[in-house]
Design a protein around this motif. Structure first.
Motif, PDB file in Angstrom:
ATOM      1  N   ASN A 114      47.211  36.242  24.559  1.00 47.65           N
ATOM      2  CA  ASN A 114      46.892  35.689  26.155  1.00 47.65           C
ATOM      3  C   ASN A 114      45.642  34.883  26.825  1.00 47.65           C
ATOM      4  OD1 ASN A 114      47.852  38.615  26.467  1.00 47.65           O
ATOM      5  ND2 ASN A 114      46.018  39.793  26.865  1.00 47.65           N
ATOM      6  N   VAL A 115      45.249  34.312  25.668  1.00 44.59           N
ATOM      7  CA  VAL A 115      44.428  33.726  26.695  1.00 44.59           C
ATOM      8  C   VAL A 115      45.655  32.200  26.227  1.00 44.59           C
ATOM      9  CG1 VAL A 115      42.610  31.982  25.655  1.00 44.59           C
ATOM     10  CG2 VAL A 115      42.370  34.550  25.044  1.00 44.59           C
ATOM     11  N   LYS A 116      46.162  31.826  25.565  1.00 42.84           N
ATOM     12  CA  LYS A 116      47.033  30.808  25.109  1.00 42.84           C
ATOM     13  C   LYS A 116      48.160  30.651  26.651  1.00 42.84           C
ATOM     14  CE  LYS A 116      49.587  28.276  22.011  1.00 42.84           C
ATOM     15  NZ  LYS A 116      51.011  28.399  21.444  1.00 42.84           N
ATOM     16  N   ARG A 117      48.496  32.539  26.795  1.00 41.55           N
ATOM     17  CA  ARG A 117      49.216  31.956  27.729  1.00 41.55           C
ATOM     18  C   ARG A 117      49.149  31.761  28.831  1.00 41.55           C
ATOM     19  NH1 ARG A 117      51.605  36.341  30.147  1.00 41.55           N
ATOM     20  NH2 ARG A 117      50.177  37.300  29.269  1.00 41.55           N
TER      21      ARG A 117
ATOM     22  N   ALA B  23      40.086  46.752  35.228  1.00 41.13           N
ATOM     23  CA  ALA B  23      40.806  47.293  36.186  1.00 41.13           C
ATOM     24  C   ALA B  23      40.278  46.670  37.343  1.00 41.13           C
ATOM     25  CB  ALA B  23      40.434  48.834  36.641  1.00 41.13           C
ATOM     26  N   SER B  24      38.404  45.834  37.056  1.00 40.09           N
ATOM     27  CA  SER B  24      38.235  45.016  38.377  1.00 40.09           C
ATOM     28  C   SER B  24      39.014  43.935  38.201  1.00 40.09           C
ATOM     29  CB  SER B  24      37.105  45.126  37.579  1.00 40.09           C
ATOM     30  OG  SER B  24      36.380  44.349  38.511  1.00 40.09           O
ATOM     31  N   LEU B  25      39.179  43.273  36.943  1.00 43.96           N
ATOM     32  CA  LEU B  25      39.505  41.644  36.821  1.00 43.96           C
ATOM     33  C   LEU B  25      41.161  41.561  36.955  1.00 43.96           C
ATOM     34  CD1 LEU B  25      37.828  40.941  33.169  1.00 43.96           C
ATOM     35  CD2 LEU B  25      37.529  39.298  35.070  1.00 43.96           C
ATOM     36  N   LEU B  26      41.307  43.168  36.794  1.00 41.76           N
ATOM     37  CA  LEU B  26      42.865  41.756  37.933  1.00 41.76           C
ATOM     38  C   LEU B  26      43.623  42.949  39.128  1.00 41.76           C
ATOM     39  CD1 LEU B  26      44.536  44.205  34.261  1.00 41.76           C
ATOM     40  CD2 LEU B  26      44.720  41.404  34.847  1.00 41.76           C
ATOM     41  N   ASN B  27      42.329  43.806  39.370  1.00 47.36           N
ATOM     42  CA  ASN B  27      42.338  43.878  40.521  1.00 47.36           C
ATOM     43  C   ASN B  27      43.127  45.477  41.362  1.00 47.36           C
ATOM     44  OD1 ASN B  27      41.833  44.106  43.520  1.00 47.36           O
ATOM     45  ND2 ASN B  27      42.960  42.227  44.164  1.00 47.36           N
TER      46      ASN B  27
ATOM     47  N   GLN C 264      46.188  33.543  41.820  1.00 47.23           N
ATOM     48  CA  GLN C 264      47.440  33.452  40.614  1.00 47.23           C
ATOM     49  C   GLN C 264      46.275  32.600  39.229  1.00 47.23           C
ATOM     50  OE1 GLN C 264      48.172  32.567  43.348  1.00 47.23           O
ATOM     51  NE2 GLN C 264      50.275  32.701  43.612  1.00 47.23           N
ATOM     52  N   ILE C 265      45.166  31.793  39.879  1.00 43.56           N
ATOM     53  CA  ILE C 265      44.224  30.775  38.957  1.00 43.56           C
ATOM     54  C   ILE C 265      43.110  31.859  38.364  1.00 43.56           C
ATOM     55  CG2 ILE C 265      42.991  28.581  38.910  1.00 43.56           C
ATOM     56  CD1 ILE C 265      45.665  28.065  38.958  1.00 43.56           C
ATOM     57  N   ILE C 266      43.048  32.864  39.279  1.00 43.90           N
ATOM     58  CA  ILE C 266      41.499  33.624  39.153  1.00 43.90           C
ATOM     59  C   ILE C 266      42.475  35.018  38.477  1.00 43.90           C
ATOM     60  CG2 ILE C 266      40.098  35.493  39.818  1.00 43.90           C
ATOM     61  CD1 ILE C 266      39.952  34.188  42.479  1.00 43.90           C
ATOM     62  N   ARG C 267      42.832  34.915  38.619  1.00 41.79           N
ATOM     63  CA  ARG C 267      43.702  36.090  37.312  1.00 41.79           C
ATOM     64  C   ARG C 267      43.853  35.353  36.102  1.00 41.79           C
ATOM     65  NH1 ARG C 267      47.606  40.691  36.158  1.00 41.79           N
ATOM     66  NH2 ARG C 267      48.987  39.807  34.568  1.00 41.79           N
TER      67      ARG C 267
ATOM     68  N   ILE D 151      42.185  36.541  32.583  1.00 47.17           N
ATOM     69  CA  ILE D 151      42.590  37.042  31.130  1.00 47.17           C
ATOM     70  C   ILE D 151      41.787  36.522  30.311  1.00 47.17           C
ATOM     71  CG2 ILE D 151      44.574  37.318  30.388  1.00 47.17           C
ATOM     72  CD1 ILE D 151      45.901  37.825  33.159  1.00 47.17           C
ATOM     73  N   ALA D 152      41.833  35.252  29.999  1.00 43.34           N
ATOM     74  CA  ALA D 152      41.272  34.393  29.641  1.00 43.34           C
ATOM     75  C   ALA D 152      39.663  34.796  28.764  1.00 43.34           C
ATOM     76  CB  ALA D 152      41.531  32.738  29.548  1.00 43.34           C
ATOM     77  N   THR D 153      39.279  34.617  30.079  1.00 40.96           N
ATOM     78  CA  THR D 153      37.246  34.671  30.141  1.00 40.96           C
ATOM     79  C   THR D 153      37.570  36.277  29.416  1.00 40.96           C
ATOM     80  OG1 THR D 153      37.179  35.869  32.061  1.00 40.96           O
ATOM     81  CG2 THR D 153      36.506  33.188  31.033  1.00 40.96           C
ATOM     82  N   TYR D 154      38.114  37.335  29.750  1.00 40.72           N
ATOM     83  CA  TYR D 154      37.990  38.726  29.412  1.00 40.72           C
ATOM     84  C   TYR D 154      38.275  38.926  27.212  1.00 40.72           C
ATOM     85  CZ  TYR D 154      39.237  43.676  28.872  1.00 40.72           C
ATOM     86  OH  TYR D 154      38.750  44.706  27.758  1.00 40.72           O
ATOM     87  N   GLU D 155      39.233  38.012  27.063  1.00 42.84           N
ATOM     88  CA  GLU D 155      39.888  37.457  26.366  1.00 42.84           C
ATOM     89  C   GLU D 155      38.982  37.842  25.478  1.00 42.84           C
ATOM     90  OE1 GLU D 155      41.923  40.384  25.066  1.00 42.84           O
ATOM     91  OE2 GLU D 155      43.205  40.247  25.867  1.00 42.84           O
ATOM     92  N   LEU D 156      38.492  35.790  25.379  1.00 41.09           N
ATOM     93  CA  LEU D 156      37.430  35.724  24.383  1.00 41.09           C
ATOM     94  C   LEU D 156      35.974  36.215  24.505  1.00 41.09           C
ATOM     95  CD1 LEU D 156      38.005  31.780  25.907  1.00 41.09           C
ATOM     96  CD2 LEU D 156      39.194  32.434  23.432  1.00 41.09           C
TER      97      LEU D 156
END
Lengths: 312, 114
Positions: A274-277, B60-64, A197-200, A204-209
């Protein structure tokens, strides 16, 4: 059956002198236990070698101090309370030897001597883990493949302040490699045994940034992730042109991305939402439209509040 | 339901990561906006989209995710296929529209991510 991990390999390669604390604080056998208490407190250490006329004669720890305190013997001298002739390790021996000693002995630290018998340092579990992690971090920078988890190690040394910092340059308009920084950070967290859950949320946050730097900057920027025992700090820093109206940029659906970028599915205007969430704490700075810095904190403790958890 | 069975039922062409076809699919999500996918799609989901550029592999990879279905005969970029093979992301292609693919997935009992 037993796979040799890179961390174990390192323990065979790295010498004790590379990870030990040099010039350790020492006390003399005549030091009183109450003075020892002040010394340990002031230096934030949990034990010290005892040296008489330049020769190592013993080791004294916070445990000895507690015993003396309980017995009302704080006026006693260190010489009477210390462990005599402590086990020592040689500076030029490999770390694996010390790891084995720590496994088998109850001691929390070993004085380190050179081949002439001179005290040159002190070694704790914390020194070993910091040294090995530093080495792993160096290898990460050299882009070698890290293959192994060391979550157990992290847990064991959680009391020590240990952190890993990952830096990754992000190139403007490079859609081909966008997501690379986030992927690397995700991979490292996975190896550290961080929960999915933490990794997710971090992913998401790093991807959007990262995507924001790719889409909106002129000269790119950098993603920096600092992994600490309790939290993960993510910073995205770029060299402009900056965000003229941060409040507006935070509104879901507001986007300044050009059409050709939107056609690729980027720039929907919900990136910062998304980052904020996913963030426990978030701070955006963009002074005078010169540059932008976004700081995000995500706590590793599951009990911390987070919108992403409710949404999931 | 396994990814392999979905490919068979929908007649999807497997383009990358054949070794991942044994994966269990936990649900599905459809969108062409990457940030929406990042926000909503869950681990193990199958993602239905029209986007064929390499960044779908990163998402896809980031979200598995279990796999990506590219609809309406969209041909993935060469870079996408290479990257997907490297990252072990299954890319499946079909001439069907996104609407039809999602409908068929629902019929097979693959639930939405929400």
């Amino acid at each position: 059956m037993a796979q040799i991990t890179r961390l174990q390999e390192l323990a065979y390669e790295v010498k004790i002198e590379e990870v030990m604390t040099r010039d350790p604080v020492t006390v003399s056998p005549e030091t009183s236990m109450s003075d020892l208490r002040a010394i340990l407190r002031d230096h934030r250490i949990s034990g010290a070698p005892v040296v008489e006329d330049g020769v190592l004669v013993g080791i004294v720890s916070i445990e000895d101090l507690i015993k003396a305190l309980a017995a009302g013997e704080m006026d006693a001298q260190v010489g009477a309370k210390m462990t005599r002739d402590p086990m020592t390790v040689y500076a030029d021996e490999t770390v694996v030897l010390a790891v084995n000693y720590f496994d088998r002995q109850r001691f929390g630290r070993f004085p380190v001597i050179d081949r002439e018998g001179e005290l040159v340092g002190i070694l704790t579990r914390g020194d070993i883990i910091r040294g090995l992690l530093k080495q792993l971090e160096l290898e990460y920078h050299q882009e070698e493949v890290l293959r192994h988890r060391f979550s157990q190690v992290f847990e064991e040394f959680i009391a020590d302040l240990t952190s890993i910092t990952l830096h990754r340059q992000v190139v403007a308009r490079d859609f081909q490699n966008a997501g690379e920084a986030s992927s690397r950070i995700k991979r490292v967290l996975g190896r550290l045994g961080v929960s999915p859950q933490i990794i997710r949320r971090v992913a998401i946050a790093t991807y959007e940034l990262e995507i924001n730097i790719v889409i909106h900057t002129d000269e790119g920027g950098e993603i920096i992730a600092e992994i600490q025992p309790q939290k993960i700090l993510i910073r995205a820093v770029d060299r402009g042109p900056g965000i003229p109206d941060v409040a507006k940029a935070m509104e879901p659906g507001y986007s300044t991305a050009p059409d050709w970028i939107r056609e690729m599915g980027f720039g929907a205007g919900v990136g910062l939402t998304n980052v904020k969430r996913c963030a426990d704490e978030m701070l955006i700075e963009s002074p005078g439209g010169l540059w932008t810095s976004v700081k995000v904190v995500i706590y590793l403790d599951q009990n911390q509040p987070a919108g992403e958890k409710q949404a999931a | 339901m396994k990814l392999k069975e979905i490919c068979r039922e929908l007649g999807l062409e497997v383009r990358t990561a054949k070794e991942k076809l044994g994966r269990e699919v936990t649900g599905g999500y459809a969108s062409d906006l990457l940030s929406c996918v990042m926000a909503r799609a869950q681990s193990g989901n199958i993602w239905v989209t029209l986007q064929g550029h390499p960044n779908i592999v990163a998402v896809a990879s980031l979200l598995n995710l279990a796999g990506i279905v590219l609809t309406e005969g969209v041909e993935p970029d060469a870079g996408t296929l290479t990257k997907a093979e490297e990252e072990g992301v299954a890319i499946l292609t079909t001439p069907l529209t996104s609407y039809s693919v999602v409908g068929k997935l629902f019929d097979l009992g693959v639930p939405g991510a929400d």
